[in-house]
Design a protein around this motif. Sequence first.
Motif, PDB file in Angstrom:
ATOM      1  N   LYS A 660       1.950  -4.859  -3.615  1.00  0.00           N
ATOM      2  CA  LYS A 660       0.619  -5.133  -3.076  1.00  0.00           C
ATOM      3  C   LYS A 660       0.228  -4.008  -2.120  1.00  0.00           C
ATOM      4  N   VAL A 661      -0.935  -3.406  -2.364  1.00  0.00           N
ATOM      5  CA  VAL A 661      -1.407  -2.280  -1.554  1.00  0.00           C
ATOM      6  C   VAL A 661      -2.816  -2.580  -1.074  1.00  0.00           C
ATOM      7  N   GLN A 662      -3.056  -2.393   0.225  1.00  0.00           N
ATOM      8  CA  GLN A 662      -4.396  -2.603   0.767  1.00  0.00           C
ATOM      9  C   GLN A 662      -4.781  -1.444   1.675  1.00  0.00           C
ATOM     10  N   ASP A 663      -6.017  -0.938   1.470  1.00  0.00           N
ATOM     11  CA  ASP A 663      -6.606   0.083   2.337  1.00  0.00           C
ATOM     12  C   ASP A 663      -7.378  -0.655   3.431  1.00  0.00           C
ATOM     13  N   GLN A 664      -7.000  -0.442   4.701  1.00  0.00           N
ATOM     14  CA  GLN A 664      -7.572  -1.217   5.793  1.00  0.00           C
ATOM     15  C   GLN A 664      -8.498  -0.416   6.701  1.00  0.00           C
ATOM     16  N   ALA A 665      -8.976   0.754   6.243  1.00  0.00           N
ATOM     17  CA  ALA A 665      -9.928   1.527   7.045  1.00  0.00           C
ATOM     18  C   ALA A 665     -10.865   2.288   6.124  1.00  0.00           C
ATOM     19  N   ALA A 666     -12.034   2.637   6.629  1.00  0.00           N
ATOM     20  CA  ALA A 666     -13.073   3.232   5.799  1.00  0.00           C
ATOM     21  C   ALA A 666     -12.876   4.734   5.610  1.00  0.00           C
ATOM     22  N   GLN A 667     -13.533   5.251   4.567  1.00  0.00           N
ATOM     23  CA  GLN A 667     -13.778   6.686   4.298  1.00  0.00           C
ATOM     24  C   GLN A 667     -12.791   7.340   3.350  1.00  0.00           C
ATOM     25  N   ASP A 668     -11.597   6.810   3.162  1.00  0.00           N
ATOM     26  CA  ASP A 668     -10.630   7.489   2.297  1.00  0.00           C
ATOM     27  C   ASP A 668     -10.174   6.565   1.172  1.00  0.00           C
ATOM     28  N   VAL A 669      -9.975   7.141  -0.007  1.00  0.00           N
ATOM     29  CA  VAL A 669      -9.622   6.365  -1.189  1.00  0.00           C
ATOM     30  C   VAL A 669      -8.345   6.904  -1.813  1.00  0.00           C
ATOM     31  N   GLY A 670      -7.821   6.145  -2.773  1.00  0.00           N
ATOM     32  CA  GLY A 670      -6.599   6.599  -3.414  1.00  0.00           C
ATOM     33  C   GLY A 670      -6.291   5.832  -4.681  1.00  0.00           C
ATOM     34  N   THR A 671      -5.127   6.143  -5.264  1.00  0.00           N
ATOM     35  CA  THR A 671      -4.686   5.526  -6.519  1.00  0.00           C
ATOM     36  C   THR A 671      -3.190   5.249  -6.447  1.00  0.00           C
ATOM     37  N   LEU A 672      -2.803   4.034  -6.855  1.00  0.00           N
ATOM     38  CA  LEU A 672      -1.395   3.749  -7.090  1.00  0.00           C
ATOM     39  C   LEU A 672      -1.061   4.312  -8.463  1.00  0.00           C
ATOM     40  N   ASN A 673      -0.310   5.411  -8.489  1.00  0.00           N
ATOM     41  CA  ASN A 673      -0.001   6.072  -9.755  1.00  0.00           C
ATOM     42  C   ASN A 673       1.107   5.352 -10.518  1.00  0.00           C
ATOM     43  N   SER A 674       2.143   4.946  -9.787  1.00  0.00           N
ATOM     44  CA  SER A 674       3.269   4.254 -10.421  1.00  0.00           C
ATOM     45  C   SER A 674       4.159   3.672  -9.334  1.00  0.00           C
ATOM     46  N   TRP A 675       5.018   2.731  -9.737  1.00  0.00           N
ATOM     47  CA  TRP A 675       6.054   2.261  -8.822  1.00  0.00           C
ATOM     48  C   TRP A 675       7.238   1.789  -9.639  1.00  0.00           C
ATOM     49  N   LYS A 676       8.397   1.710  -8.994  1.00  0.00           N
ATOM     50  CA  LYS A 676       9.628   1.467  -9.730  1.00  0.00           C
ATOM     51  C   LYS A 676      10.584   0.625  -8.883  1.00  0.00           C
ATOM     52  N   LEU A 677      11.257  -0.327  -9.534  1.00  0.00           N
ATOM     53  CA  LEU A 677      12.345  -1.086  -8.924  1.00  0.00           C
ATOM     54  C   LEU A 677      13.659  -0.574  -9.490  1.00  0.00           C
TER      55      LEU A 677
END
Length: 680
Positions: A660-677
């Motif tokens: 779970k990923v949350q952006d908690q401030a304005a003006q900047d954006v991004g992408t979850l490219n991948s994740w691994k267990l």
Amino acid sequence: MRSSSSRRRTSHTPSRRAAAVALVGVSALLAAAVQSGAASAAPAGPAAGKFDPAHAAMKLSPSQRAELMRDADAAKADTARAIGLGAQEKLVVKDVVKDGDGTLHTRYERTYAGLPVLGGDLVVDTSKSGTPQKVVKATQAALKVASLTPAIAPAKAEKQALSVARAAGSSKTGADQAPRKVIWAASGKPVLAYETVVGGFQDDGTPNELHVITDAATGKELYRYQGVETGIGNTQYSGQVTLTTTQSGSTYTLNDGSRGGHKTYNLNRGTSGTGTLFSQSNDTWGNGTTSNAATAGADAHYGAAVTWDFYKNAFGRSGIRNDGKAAYSRVHYGNAYVNAFWDDGCFCMTYGDGSGNADPLTSLDVAGHEMSHGVTSNTAGLNYSGESGGLNEATSDIFGTGVEFYANNASDPGDYLIGEKIDINGDGTPLRYMDKPSKDGGSADSWYSGVGNLDVHYSSGVANHFFYLLSEGSGAKVIGGVSYNSPTSDGLPVTGIGRDKALQIWYRALTTKFTSTTNYAGARTGTLAAAGELYGTTSAEYKAVQDAWAAVAVGSRSGGGGGGGTSYENTTPVSIPDNGPAITSSITVSGRTGNAPSNLQVTVDITHTWRGDLVIDLVGPSGTSYRLKNFSSSDSADDVKATYTVNASSETANGTWKLKVQDQAAQDVGTLNSWKLTFP
């Protein structure tokens, strides 16, 4: 190598800039920029473990290199079209490396509508037939700027830059270089900006060359970096050595005609100009102590000669620019100045005399460090801030160490200690330790999300530690009479491949893979590519690079995760909304028995232009959340590329796991490219 009241450190310059580099840090600067990937796979490497000269750089004469540069310049418009650049983008050739199989690695800077693009540098690999094979860019963002007309006046940008410079100790009342229009592309969306340069001096006497980047639409400061980055003779540190000098009539000078005309000058406690070329009526220089001004001159002249020979014999490089022309050295800078630095502006190395003018900073590894800043400036041009700044500093430490071992000097034998001869701390301890960087009290042993916020002389510890582990391996050992004990962040051992191979891998990555914005994740990618080309992707050398990076918390082990185990990965990209609701990505684990381990590894790859905005949680099959990363308003660096260890022993292994990923401030954006267990 700039000093501070509490502790001291050693130092470079970003791409496209006239600047200098000190051995000791000035201050922690702003965030690192974006590391971009490659367009296509590299050519096949050699048989596993066998060094392949076809994939190594050829030793080119200055005239051969100049011819390749001319050819690249003549074809740059065709190259720009071939790699898909826009109509307003043009390439500027910076360097060319040729492999034994005819592959060319051509490094370019870019302009957009005639304006320099800071962070627009790239490397294009072409086959012997001239076909582009791969492109590594400092930024993947498309160069599109809505307006080339500034909304603020240059005076506002200059005022801002002067304010920042005053805070660093400068008394200048005007900019040394008036604000110039540029395209700033090193972090996020490219924008029209001003670059302002303020000179003078910093608070400890180090020359000042502060570059401040200001958004031309809003007046917001986008970035700043310090351009001055703080590398028979009877020497003080290396004993009696042979010096190459020049005789004219009855006069001898410290002029090395066999190494591009390197000269060594005496500033005689001054802080400007070239100084006076060391000159005397006999060819014996110095007496091994500071009572004779030529002693420091002999140390610096010897260090420059050994460094020149190291680069030539180890890598086929002819001088800092690989053009057969030498830089020059200046000694006795200032009064009791506790630092040394490289300066692109004068193309020279400069050395202070240390505390009480008793310990000139002219030891062999410092000379190799400062000259190596020049090499970095003329290859990858790693930005001197954030993670790229740490890599810049580490590169100088790595090659400075290589120089010391190469010299094989009984008075200053090779070791993995930086500045051990110059007593910069006043208690006989080295400036930095490569086997366990944290022993200096400030350097990082391994990567973590805020490491880019450290002073670059401390964030360099990650790469210094990687290099030591890759060369010598982990654990306790004695090398050349010095005891080392190198830990790993995951508690697992690393087997070294030897210093010579580690140096070859780092040099190839620096000259053909790294760009101005390379961060630690990008350095791992670049060194793996270099190892694969030199030794093969199934070789022990390639696996050792993986394991050494994993041991400093950058990426996973060669067996997946912690030296083995099973991994489950989700590679579907998910956009992260700006200051919006949390996004989730799922991985279903099946076929396991019992509970998850107490050292479950969670590897996250997120592209984001202000990572401090992000809060990241792992959610187990039971619905329990495990916090991986907290919000931080001060963490302005880019991207989250990290492996976290979670005690998930209360969870059943099988089931659906979520990130779970949350952006908690304005003006900047991004992408979850991948994740691994990874289950060890």
